[in-house]
Design a protein around this motif. Structure first.
Motif, PDB file in Angstrom:
ATOM      1  N   LYS A   3       0.849  -1.182   0.000  1.00 31.10           N
ATOM      2  CA  LYS A   3       0.000   0.000   0.000  1.00 31.10           C
ATOM      3  C   LYS A   3       0.892   1.242   0.000  1.00 31.10           C
ATOM      4  O   LYS A   3       1.826   1.342   0.791  1.00 31.10           O
ATOM      5  CB  LYS A   3      -0.897   0.030   1.242  1.00 31.10           C
ATOM      6  CG  LYS A   3      -2.007  -1.008   1.233  1.00 31.10           C
ATOM      7  CD  LYS A   3      -3.126  -0.590   0.311  1.00 31.10           C
ATOM      8  CE  LYS A   3      -4.345  -1.497   0.462  1.00 31.10           C
ATOM      9  NZ  LYS A   3      -5.458  -1.049  -0.402  1.00 31.10           N
ATOM     10  N   THR A  29       7.625  -2.234  12.080  1.00 35.17           N
ATOM     11  CA  THR A  29       6.214  -2.608  12.162  1.00 35.17           C
ATOM     12  C   THR A  29       5.449  -1.463  12.808  1.00 35.17           C
ATOM     13  O   THR A  29       5.822  -1.007  13.891  1.00 35.17           O
ATOM     14  CB  THR A  29       6.033  -3.890  12.987  1.00 35.17           C
ATOM     15  OG1 THR A  29       6.741  -4.962  12.349  1.00 35.17           O
ATOM     16  CG2 THR A  29       4.545  -4.257  13.100  1.00 35.17           C
ATOM     17  N   THR A  31       1.530   0.501  13.706  1.00 34.09           N
ATOM     18  CA  THR A  31       0.105   0.304  13.937  1.00 34.09           C
ATOM     19  C   THR A  31      -0.676   1.451  13.299  1.00 34.09           C
ATOM     20  O   THR A  31      -0.108   2.490  12.949  1.00 34.09           O
ATOM     21  CB  THR A  31      -0.199   0.249  15.442  1.00 34.09           C
ATOM     22  OG1 THR A  31       0.247   1.472  16.047  1.00 34.09           O
ATOM     23  CG2 THR A  31       0.518  -0.919  16.097  1.00 34.09           C
ATOM     24  N   PHE A  52      -2.142   2.890   7.702  1.00 35.84           N
ATOM     25  CA  PHE A  52      -2.219   1.432   7.634  1.00 35.84           C
ATOM     26  C   PHE A  52      -1.494   0.810   8.819  1.00 35.84           C
ATOM     27  O   PHE A  52      -0.617   1.428   9.421  1.00 35.84           O
ATOM     28  CB  PHE A  52      -1.571   0.906   6.343  1.00 35.84           C
ATOM     29  CG  PHE A  52      -2.104   1.516   5.081  1.00 35.84           C
ATOM     30  CD1 PHE A  52      -3.367   1.215   4.617  1.00 35.84           C
ATOM     31  CD2 PHE A  52      -1.324   2.419   4.371  1.00 35.84           C
ATOM     32  CE1 PHE A  52      -3.856   1.790   3.461  1.00 35.84           C
ATOM     33  CE2 PHE A  52      -1.802   2.999   3.211  1.00 35.84           C
ATOM     34  CZ  PHE A  52      -3.069   2.689   2.753  1.00 35.84           C
ATOM     35  N   ALA A  53      -1.852  -0.428   9.107  1.00 33.92           N
ATOM     36  CA  ALA A  53      -1.099  -1.254  10.049  1.00 33.92           C
ATOM     37  C   ALA A  53      -0.322  -2.267   9.230  1.00 33.92           C
ATOM     38  O   ALA A  53      -0.887  -2.958   8.387  1.00 33.92           O
ATOM     39  CB  ALA A  53      -2.040  -1.954  11.026  1.00 33.92           C
ATOM     40  N   GLY A  54       0.980  -2.331   9.449  1.00 35.76           N
ATOM     41  CA  GLY A  54       1.795  -3.245   8.663  1.00 35.76           C
ATOM     42  C   GLY A  54       3.267  -2.980   8.869  1.00 35.76           C
ATOM     43  O   GLY A  54       3.687  -2.524   9.932  1.00 35.76           O
ATOM     44  N   VAL A  55       4.067  -3.239   7.832  1.00 33.77           N
ATOM     45  CA  VAL A  55       5.515  -3.084   7.891  1.00 33.77           C
ATOM     46  C   VAL A  55       5.936  -2.045   6.865  1.00 33.77           C
ATOM     47  O   VAL A  55       5.463  -2.061   5.725  1.00 33.77           O
ATOM     48  CB  VAL A  55       6.229  -4.420   7.622  1.00 33.77           C
ATOM     49  CG1 VAL A  55       7.743  -4.234   7.601  1.00 33.77           C
ATOM     50  CG2 VAL A  55       5.842  -5.444   8.684  1.00 33.77           C
ATOM     51  N   PHE A  76       3.821   0.605   2.468  1.00 31.28           N
ATOM     52  CA  PHE A  76       3.655  -0.349   3.563  1.00 31.28           C
ATOM     53  C   PHE A  76       3.352  -1.732   2.998  1.00 31.28           C
ATOM     54  O   PHE A  76       2.679  -1.866   1.964  1.00 31.28           O
ATOM     55  CB  PHE A  76       2.495   0.056   4.479  1.00 31.28           C
ATOM     56  CG  PHE A  76       2.668   1.377   5.160  1.00 31.28           C
ATOM     57  CD1 PHE A  76       3.286   1.458   6.398  1.00 31.28           C
ATOM     58  CD2 PHE A  76       2.226   2.545   4.566  1.00 31.28           C
ATOM     59  CE1 PHE A  76       3.436   2.679   7.032  1.00 31.28           C
ATOM     60  CE2 PHE A  76       2.373   3.770   5.192  1.00 31.28           C
ATOM     61  CZ  PHE A  76       2.989   3.838   6.431  1.00 31.28           C
ATOM     62  N   GLU A  77       3.838  -2.734   3.668  1.00 36.80           N
ATOM     63  CA  GLU A  77       3.456  -4.113   3.380  1.00 36.80           C
ATOM     64  C   GLU A  77       2.388  -4.504   4.384  1.00 36.80           C
ATOM     65  O   GLU A  77       2.645  -4.542   5.588  1.00 36.80           O
ATOM     66  CB  GLU A  77       4.666  -5.033   3.494  1.00 36.80           C
ATOM     67  CG  GLU A  77       4.360  -6.492   3.144  1.00 36.80           C
ATOM     68  CD  GLU A  77       5.586  -7.373   3.267  1.00 36.80           C
ATOM     69  OE1 GLU A  77       5.410  -8.598   3.450  1.00 36.80           O
ATOM     70  OE2 GLU A  77       6.717  -6.835   3.206  1.00 36.80           O
ATOM     71  N   VAL A  78       1.179  -4.734   3.884  1.00 36.94           N
ATOM     72  CA  VAL A  78       0.062  -5.061   4.767  1.00 36.94           C
ATOM     73  C   VAL A  78      -0.450  -6.444   4.435  1.00 36.94           C
ATOM     74  O   VAL A  78      -0.243  -6.964   3.329  1.00 36.94           O
ATOM     75  CB  VAL A  78      -1.072  -4.014   4.632  1.00 36.94           C
ATOM     76  CG1 VAL A  78      -0.564  -2.629   4.983  1.00 36.94           C
ATOM     77  CG2 VAL A  78      -1.646  -4.011   3.224  1.00 36.94           C
ATOM     78  N   ASP A  79      -1.118  -7.059   5.397  1.00 31.49           N
ATOM     79  CA  ASP A  79      -1.667  -8.400   5.195  1.00 31.49           C
ATOM     80  C   ASP A  79      -2.852  -8.324   4.254  1.00 31.49           C
ATOM     81  O   ASP A  79      -3.761  -7.510   4.442  1.00 31.49           O
ATOM     82  CB  ASP A  79      -2.096  -9.008   6.526  1.00 31.49           C
ATOM     83  CG  ASP A  79      -0.899  -9.284   7.428  1.00 31.49           C
ATOM     84  OD1 ASP A  79       0.206  -9.488   6.886  1.00 31.49           O
ATOM     85  OD2 ASP A  79      -1.071  -9.282   8.667  1.00 31.49           O
ATOM     86  N   ARG A 119      11.286  -5.690  12.953  1.00 30.17           N
ATOM     87  CA  ARG A 119      10.887  -7.088  12.830  1.00 30.17           C
ATOM     88  C   ARG A 119      11.734  -7.936  13.763  1.00 30.17           C
ATOM     89  O   ARG A 119      12.928  -7.719  13.937  1.00 30.17           O
ATOM     90  CB  ARG A 119      11.106  -7.551  11.392  1.00 30.17           C
ATOM     91  CG  ARG A 119      10.058  -7.028  10.419  1.00 30.17           C
ATOM     92  CD  ARG A 119      10.369  -7.526   9.027  1.00 30.17           C
ATOM     93  NE  ARG A 119       9.315  -7.184   8.102  1.00 30.17           N
ATOM     94  CZ  ARG A 119       9.382  -7.419   6.811  1.00 30.17           C
ATOM     95  NH1 ARG A 119      10.441  -7.976   6.286  1.00 30.17           N
ATOM     96  NH2 ARG A 119       8.377  -7.075   6.024  1.00 30.17           N
TER      97      ARG A 119
END
Length: 450
Positions: A3, A29, A31, A52-55, A76-79, A119
């Motif tokens: 994202k 990471t 929130t 976003f929440a992610g990395v 961001f890398e999100v699920d 991480r």
């Protein structure tokens, strides 16, 4: 899934911002609503929360870079939701459009989660090394991380931030770092004899020594025009060459107001209110506006209309390390003297700390500038764009003055009012100015105007 977060619209017509500092790094990471960056607009330093929440996958902009609204700043890398899986409670549908972050201080409250967590790595040794490892140095070509007030101090002291090692969180350069660097670069004591250990021949005439570069410093320094200074310059030029300015002056004996302020300080009910001369002037202005509403107007060139305001959003010109700011007190006419004093104190504190929101720096209808705080007797201030009047408060000083038929030493001040002659005639400006002066000369007169 990736994202991309683009620089959001910060409001008030601002189209670009400068990245001041990142509070996260690739691999962190984060929130939802966690603070990830500070950006400096033409009006204020603003905190950006994570949408976003992610990395954190990638930072697209470096500190010091000016970014336009809509440009990507971080990915961001999100699920990704599982195919066909039902969304969890409170979760957004998978096809929901990308969210814009809510600025800290506006709308939903941000969730502070402290320092960003990297991480997880295997082994306690790795975890310990991350705790005690020094902050990474800025990458080549990257501007050292610092806040606007610290950069202003560095310019004043002639300190190159690129040569300063930051001791603040994640390598942030602090005020103490700049002052220490300036002290270490100070020239040697003038009493020192540079030739004392050279065995100089007393009969030889030595040529005059050239002062070292560290003593004389650079002959000139060039700095990019940006942020507040750029915005202020454009606004003042636009105002000076758009509105036909005129100025009127009035010198008045304000001894009764000074006596009133001293009495309020001794009054238990107002002892903690810290009421000063600026609060009294602000209240007098609001009362005078009610009698001369023409001073609280705006010239709308595009619409071909004069806008009459039935409220007072009172702008207060504030000198800050970032430059001139004019934050406002909304609906000032509704506030009592103690509430005005409290609003002024908070407004000044936020402006000097660089914490004023962009929304607080717009929408003014009439302003005050306290040039007396710099020891200036009087001046001809330039109108903030879109306002019809600005009142300047000069320095209050004891002067010989006629009092009850005799000469006495009285507390005297000069007030000046600059006005847009398209909106305000000389007679209206004079009535407004004499009303303000009349209240300061006789505070009891305010009771008759309420």
């Amino acid at each position: 899934m990736i994202k991309v977060f683009k620089l959001p619209d910060l409001g008030e017509g601002l189209t670009e911002s400068e990245i001041v500092a990142w509070r996260v790094a690739p691999g962190d990471t984060v929130t939802l609503n966690q603070l990830i960056a500070e950006v400096e607009t033409a009006k204020a330093v603003v905190e950006l929360p994570s949408p976003f929440a992610g990395v954190v996958a990638e930072l697209h902009q470096q500190p010091g870079t000016t970014v336009r609204v809509g440009d990507p700043i971080v990915s961001f890398e999100v699920d990704a939701p599982a195919p066909g899986a039902a969304p969890s409670v409170g979760a957004a549908p998978s096809r929901e459009p990308e969210r814009e972050a809510v600025l800290v201080g506006y709308g939903a409250a941000a969730e502070r989660s402290g320092r960003p967590q990297r991480r997880a790595r295997a082994g306690a040794t790795d975890a310990l090394s991350r705790v005690i490892a020094p902050a990474p140095a800025p990458a080549a070509g990257e501007r050292p991380r610092s806040t606007p007030p610290v950069r202003a101090l560095a310019r004043t002291l002639g300190v190159a931030l690129a040569e300063v090692t930051g001791t603040g969180p994640t390598g942030l350069i602090t005020r103490e770092d700049v002052e220490a660097s300036a002290a270490s670069a100070a020239p040697a004591s003038p009493g020192a004899d540079p030739g004392a250990d050279r065995g100089a021949d007393p009969g030889r005439v030595e040529p005059a020594a050239r002062p070292p570069a560290s003593v004389t410093g650079p002959r000139e320094t060039r700095s990019p025009i940006r942020s507040v200074r750029k915005h202020t310059a454009a606004a003042m030029v636009r105002s000076a060459f758009t509105a036909p300015h005129a100025t009127e002056f009035l010198t008045v004996d304000v001894t009764p107001t000074i006596e009133l302020i001293d009495a309020l300080k001794r009054d238990r009910e107002f002892a903690d209110a810290r009421i000063g001369i600026l609060a009294v002037v602000a209240k007098a202005l609001c009362l005078a506006v009610a009698r001369t509403p023409e001073v609280n107007t705006r010239w709308d060139e595009a619409a071909g209309e004069i806008v009459q305001f039935h409220y007072v959003n009172l702008g207060i010109a504030a000198a800050t390390p970032r430059g001139l700011l004019v934050p406002g007190i909304p609906d000032a006419e509704r506030l009592g003297l103690a509430d005005l004093a409290a609003a002024l104190a908070e407004l000044t504190r936020a402006a000097r700390a660089g914490a004023t929101s962009p929304a607080a720096l717009g929408g003014g209808t009439i302003s005050i500038t306290n040039i007396g705080s710099f020891g200036i007797d009087a001046g001809t201030p330039i109108l903030p764009p879109g306002e019809a009047v600005i009142l300047a408060l000069g320095a209050i000083a004891p002067r010989p003055w006629e009092y009850r038929g005799e000469i006495a030493l009285r507390q005297v001040v000069t007030l000046s009012v600059a006005f847009d002659h398209r909106l305000v005639d000389g007679e209206q400006a004079a009535r407004f100015l004499t009303d303000v002066a009349g209240i300061l000369a006789n505070p009891a007169r305010a009771l008759a105007l309420l």
